[in-house]
Design an enzyme around this catalytic site. Structure first.
Site, PDB file in Angstrom:
ATOM      1  N   ASP A 113       0.860  -1.187   0.000  1.00 40.84           N
ATOM      2  CA  ASP A 113       0.000   0.000   0.000  1.00 40.84           C
ATOM      3  C   ASP A 113       0.901   1.243   0.000  1.00 40.84           C
ATOM      4  O   ASP A 113       1.414   1.634  -1.040  1.00 40.84           O
ATOM      5  CB  ASP A 113      -0.918  -0.105   1.227  1.00 40.84           C
ATOM      6  CG  ASP A 113      -1.932   1.012   1.356  1.00 40.84           C
ATOM      7  OD1 ASP A 113      -2.219   1.677   0.361  1.00 40.84           O
ATOM      8  OD2 ASP A 113      -2.455   1.225   2.469  1.00 40.84           O
ATOM      9  N   PHE A 162     -10.465  -0.043   0.139  1.00 40.32           N
ATOM     10  CA  PHE A 162     -10.057  -1.046   1.112  1.00 40.32           C
ATOM     11  C   PHE A 162     -10.513  -2.418   0.624  1.00 40.32           C
ATOM     12  O   PHE A 162     -11.707  -2.663   0.486  1.00 40.32           O
ATOM     13  CB  PHE A 162     -10.595  -0.743   2.509  1.00 40.32           C
ATOM     14  CG  PHE A 162      -9.841  -1.508   3.550  1.00 40.32           C
ATOM     15  CD1 PHE A 162      -8.645  -1.000   4.056  1.00 40.32           C
ATOM     16  CD2 PHE A 162     -10.280  -2.748   3.992  1.00 40.32           C
ATOM     17  CE1 PHE A 162      -7.905  -1.723   4.992  1.00 40.32           C
ATOM     18  CE2 PHE A 162      -9.550  -3.466   4.926  1.00 40.32           C
ATOM     19  CZ  PHE A 162      -8.366  -2.955   5.426  1.00 40.32           C
TER      20      PHE A 162
END
Ligand code: IMP
Ligand code: MG
Length: 193
Positions: A113, A162
């Site tokens: 990420d 997400f």
């Protein structure tokens, strides 16, 4: 069709607003990645280092698609929440059992990420003088990157949402989802209150 919460790829499990990557697509891509990795490490005995716990489902499927001898080990790190500095503070909560000096190490991640976690681990492992050190990740949330990470083997790029499943969790749940899904904002929102 029988609905279940996790197993049926044609039914959206609870809390999932969209199935981003199906089980079949993941399995196809992992088979390709296994071939790429086998060919890159044909002349050595690679050590695959999985980053717990997000790597587990991906790595166990991946190694079955790599048709050369290899070794496996695992590392677990805890990042200090809220630390925003690039490569921010983290600590190892479970270290390798293997001495990696002179070894060909492939770090296996479920998702990269911001890159802070992978960046920290790479610096830590590099200091142990492996012969080579490369990164393999199932998912790459590239748009969020803060710390630059050289990724040699990547499954899929994902948008800034997400995602859960295939080992990735939200509060330890959804790791057993056999596909990659986008979690509803409502679920994330509910937990914030
Ligand atoms: P980093 O920001 O690259 O350091 O990622 C840190 C960790 O956050 C990853 O290893 C995952 O465990 C977790 N993470 C980041 N994005 C997601 C996501 O979309 N779903 C689930 N876990 C995530
Ligand atoms: Mg997590």
């Amino acid at each position: 069709m029988k609905m279940n919460r996790y197993g049926n790829v044609n039914a959206r499990p609870d809390g999932i607003v969209e199935i981003l990557i199906t089980q079949e697509a993941i399995e196809r891509r992992i088979a390709e990645m296994g071939k790429e990795i086998a060919s890159a490490y044909r002349d050595c005995l690679p050590l695959l280092v999985g980053v717990l716990k997000g790597c587990v489902v991906f790595m166990s499927d991946l190694v079955k698609r790599i048709d050369i001898p290899l070794e496996m080990d695992f590392i677990s790190v805890m990042s200090y929440a809220g630390v925003q500095s690039p490569g921010g503070a983290a600590r190892i909560t479970k270290d390798l059992d293997t001495v990696i000096e002179g070894r060909d190490v492939l770090l296996v991640e479920g998702i990269v990420d911001t890159g802070m976690t992978a960046g920290y681990i790479l610096r830590n492992l590099q200091a142990r003088a492996p012969r080579s050190l490369r990164v393999c990740t199932l998912l790459d949330k590239e748009v969020r990157r803060i710390v630059s990470i050289p990724i040699s083997f990547r499954g899929f790029k994902v948008p800034d949402r997400f995602v859960v499943g295939y080992g990735l969790d939200y509060r330890q749940l959804y790791r057993n989802l056999p596909c990659i899904g986008i979690l509803s904002d409502e679920i994330i929102g509910l937990d914030r209150s």
